[in-house]
Scaffold this motif. Structure first.
Motif, PDB file in Angstrom:
ATOM      1  N   ILE A 121       0.829  -1.202   0.000  1.00 47.87           N
ATOM      2  CA  ILE A 121       0.000   0.000   0.000  1.00 47.87           C
ATOM      3  C   ILE A 121       0.866   1.255   0.000  1.00 47.87           C
ATOM      4  CG2 ILE A 121      -1.747   1.320   1.271  1.00 47.87           C
ATOM      5  CD1 ILE A 121      -2.714  -1.372   2.422  1.00 47.87           C
ATOM      6  N   ALA A 122       0.512   2.197  -0.875  1.00 52.67           N
ATOM      7  CA  ALA A 122       1.159   3.511  -0.900  1.00 52.67           C
ATOM      8  C   ALA A 122       0.094   4.553  -0.587  1.00 52.67           C
ATOM      9  CB  ALA A 122       1.779   3.771  -2.268  1.00 52.67           C
ATOM     10  N   TYR A 123       0.218   5.186   0.560  1.00 48.51           N
ATOM     11  CA  TYR A 123      -0.761   6.195   0.966  1.00 48.51           C
ATOM     12  C   TYR A 123      -0.440   7.532   0.298  1.00 48.51           C
ATOM     13  CZ  TYR A 123      -2.309   2.859   4.496  1.00 48.51           C
ATOM     14  OH  TYR A 123      -2.803   1.742   5.125  1.00 48.51           O
ATOM     15  N   ILE A 124      -1.449   8.102  -0.320  1.00 49.31           N
ATOM     16  CA  ILE A 124      -1.293   9.360  -1.050  1.00 49.31           C
ATOM     17  C   ILE A 124      -2.236  10.395  -0.434  1.00 49.31           C
ATOM     18  CG2 ILE A 124      -1.451  10.504  -3.298  1.00 49.31           C
ATOM     19  CD1 ILE A 124       0.661   8.351  -3.265  1.00 49.31           C
ATOM     20  N   ASP A 125      -1.686  11.468   0.076  1.00 51.38           N
ATOM     21  CA  ASP A 125      -2.517  12.493   0.703  1.00 51.38           C
ATOM     22  C   ASP A 125      -2.280  13.882   0.129  1.00 51.38           C
ATOM     23  OD1 ASP A 125      -4.132  11.020   2.676  1.00 51.38           O
ATOM     24  OD2 ASP A 125      -2.189  10.461   3.497  1.00 51.38           O
ATOM     25  N   ARG A 126      -1.660  13.935  -1.037  1.00 56.55           N
ATOM     26  CA  ARG A 126      -1.531  15.191  -1.771  1.00 56.55           C
ATOM     27  C   ARG A 126      -1.422  14.871  -3.257  1.00 56.55           C
ATOM     28  NH1 ARG A 126       3.563  14.661   0.711  1.00 56.55           N
ATOM     29  NH2 ARG A 126       5.293  14.426  -0.777  1.00 56.55           N
ATOM     30  N   PHE A 127      -1.585  15.875  -4.080  1.00 54.94           N
ATOM     31  CA  PHE A 127      -1.527  15.689  -5.531  1.00 54.94           C
ATOM     32  C   PHE A 127      -0.220  14.995  -5.908  1.00 54.94           C
ATOM     33  CE2 PHE A 127      -0.219  17.437  -9.727  1.00 54.94           C
ATOM     34  CZ  PHE A 127      -1.198  16.815 -10.496  1.00 54.94           C
ATOM     35  N   THR A 128      -0.347  13.873  -6.622  1.00 56.49           N
ATOM     36  CA  THR A 128       0.824  13.041  -6.907  1.00 56.49           C
ATOM     37  C   THR A 128       0.734  12.445  -8.306  1.00 56.49           C
ATOM     38  OG1 THR A 128       0.990  12.417  -4.559  1.00 56.49           O
ATOM     39  CG2 THR A 128       2.163  11.043  -6.140  1.00 56.49           C
ATOM     40  N   GLU A 129       1.855  12.432  -9.011  1.00 53.56           N
ATOM     41  CA  GLU A 129       1.950  11.698 -10.269  1.00 53.56           C
ATOM     42  C   GLU A 129       2.495  10.312  -9.927  1.00 53.56           C
ATOM     43  OE1 GLU A 129       3.743  12.243 -14.809  1.00 53.56           O
ATOM     44  OE2 GLU A 129       4.600  13.402 -13.154  1.00 53.56           O
ATOM     45  N   ILE A 130       1.641   9.291  -9.996  1.00 53.58           N
ATOM     46  CA  ILE A 130       2.041   7.949  -9.560  1.00 53.58           C
ATOM     47  C   ILE A 130       2.775   7.177 -10.660  1.00 53.58           C
ATOM     48  CG2 ILE A 130       0.242   7.788  -7.809  1.00 53.58           C
ATOM     49  CD1 ILE A 130      -1.283   5.922  -9.804  1.00 53.58           C
ATOM     50  N   MET A 131       2.477   7.495 -11.904  1.00 54.97           N
ATOM     51  CA  MET A 131       3.166   6.942 -13.068  1.00 54.97           C
ATOM     52  C   MET A 131       3.195   8.063 -14.098  1.00 54.97           C
ATOM     53  SD  MET A 131       1.241   3.209 -13.246  1.00 54.97           S
ATOM     54  CE  MET A 131       2.329   2.498 -14.483  1.00 54.97           C
ATOM     55  N   ASN A 132       3.929   7.875 -15.168  1.00 56.15           N
ATOM     56  CA  ASN A 132       4.030   8.917 -16.174  1.00 56.15           C
ATOM     57  C   ASN A 132       2.650   9.321 -16.694  1.00 56.15           C
ATOM     58  OD1 ASN A 132       5.369  10.686 -18.038  1.00 56.15           O
ATOM     59  ND2 ASN A 132       5.029   9.166 -19.641  1.00 56.15           N
ATOM     60  N   GLU A 133       2.268  10.593 -16.460  1.00 49.34           N
ATOM     61  CA  GLU A 133       1.010  11.185 -16.926  1.00 49.34           C
ATOM     62  C   GLU A 133      -0.237  10.578 -16.267  1.00 49.34           C
ATOM     63  OE1 GLU A 133       1.793  13.782 -18.101  1.00 49.34           O
ATOM     64  OE2 GLU A 133       2.553  13.817 -20.139  1.00 49.34           O
ATOM     65  N   ILE A 134      -0.052   9.920 -15.116  1.00 49.34           N
ATOM     66  CA  ILE A 134      -1.190   9.384 -14.346  1.00 49.34           C
ATOM     67  C   ILE A 134      -1.132  10.017 -12.964  1.00 49.34           C
ATOM     68  CG2 ILE A 134      -2.297   7.331 -13.403  1.00 49.34           C
ATOM     69  CD1 ILE A 134      -1.048   5.770 -15.744  1.00 49.34           C
ATOM     70  N   TYR A 135      -2.183  10.731 -12.611  1.00 43.77           N
ATOM     71  CA  TYR A 135      -2.173  11.591 -11.428  1.00 43.77           C
ATOM     72  C   TYR A 135      -3.295  11.227 -10.453  1.00 43.77           C
ATOM     73  CZ  TYR A 135       0.569  14.450 -14.684  1.00 43.77           C
ATOM     74  OH  TYR A 135       1.495  14.887 -15.596  1.00 43.77           O
ATOM     75  N   ILE A 136      -3.002  11.447  -9.178  1.00 46.38           N
ATOM     76  CA  ILE A 136      -4.001  11.326  -8.121  1.00 46.38           C
ATOM     77  C   ILE A 136      -4.287  12.721  -7.574  1.00 46.38           C
ATOM     78  CG2 ILE A 136      -4.531  10.412  -5.835  1.00 46.38           C
ATOM     79  CD1 ILE A 136      -4.394   8.266  -7.999  1.00 46.38           C
TER      80      ILE A 136
END
Length: 280
Positions: A121-136
């Motif tokens: 699990i990778a917790y994301i709590d701010r705007f993040t590019e997880i892979m090239n051109e794929i954003y959370i």
């Protein structure tokens, strides 16, 4: 980009697939394989096998929020895939409930996910590019209406049950040369607010498509529909104002709300069912 609906509330009669009240989308783009939500059970895996999709090759999983109809398939997934990281907000591991008239149901994700597979699990709590051109996108400001059905959804804080603020909800954006595609799980924060959040971060890019649920069934387990015309109109107006080319929706949007949106938006909107494939 090719998107296959592995799980949705309904299915096409012509296909020997399993449907359930949940959502799971399999996305293929530039040799990347992404799973957006996992439905309520492991049925999405059975469907993937029938559709010739090899989930052991999935590179990343994005969990839209901490409800079991979106993350219930994580434990079975871990048994067939040994490499993909699962991206979610930290509060997705919390306790969540559906409560109405004395009836109380736990709708959170099985705690074994967080206890036995914490390394995945990778917790994301701010705007993040997880892979090239794929954003959370994690921060979604509530300027417009939020779904009426949210009033039956609660979270646990300490020993108290409190109204869910959906701090566990996120959205995914995939950027392509000709624009962006916005993925929502249930849009508990409100579909117009989610579209606005994407527009704020990508102000100069066309929104090619919005894909996911809009939570317009107030009581999904009873297939109850009570979204106001105001809610329907607000979503439709945002889609028109932002010149969104296409909308693919289902799951918690509900068939009745979809028909209302279809009446307004016409060919701009389509309903996705288990097994459906779209290209954007």
């Amino acid at each position: 980009m090719k998107i296959t609906t592995l799980i949705e509330n309904l299915k096409n009669d012509s296909q020997d697939l399993i449907n359930e009240s949940g959502l799971s989308l399999y996305i293929e783009l530039d040799n990347k394989r992404i799973l957006f939500d996992t439905g309520k059970t492991g049925s999405f895996i059975t469907n993937a096998q029938k559709l010739g999709i090899h989930l052991e090759h999935v590179d990343a999983v994005v969990l839209s929020h901490g409800h079991h109809d979106h993350g219930g398939g994580l434990l079975p997934f871990f048994k067939v895939n040994s490499k993909a990281k699962v991206y979610m907000k930290r509060k997705a591991a919390g306790d969540y409930y559906f409560h109405i008239l004395g009836f109380n149901k736990n709708i959170g994700i099985d705690k074994k996910v967080f206890e036995e597979y914490s390394n995945r699990i990778a917790y994301i709590d701010r705007f993040t590019e997880i892979m090239n051109e794929i954003y959370i996108i994690t921060d979604i400001e509530e300027q417009d209406l939020t779904p009426r059905g949210n009033k039956y959804l609660f979270a646990k804080e300490g020993n108290k049950r409190v109204q869910d603020k959906f701090e566990h909800e996120l959205m995914m954006v995939i950027k392509q040369q000709d624009g962006i595609c916005v993925f929502t799980g249930c849009s508990h924060k409100g579909t117009p607010n989610m579209i606005r959040a994407a527009r704020t971060i990508f102000p100069s890019l066309d929104i090619k498509a919005v894909i996911g649920g809009f939570h317009l069934m107030t009581i999904p387990m009873l297939k109850s529909f009570s979204a106001s015309q105001e809610e329907i109109q607000a979503i439709a107006q945002m889609i028109v104002d932002e010149n969104i080319q296409k909308v693919y929706t289902g799951h918690c949007t509900g068939v009745k709300a979809y028909k209302n949106l279809k009446h307004i938006l016409g060919s701009k909107i389509e309903y996705i069912r288990t097994g459906s494939q779209i290209y954007v």
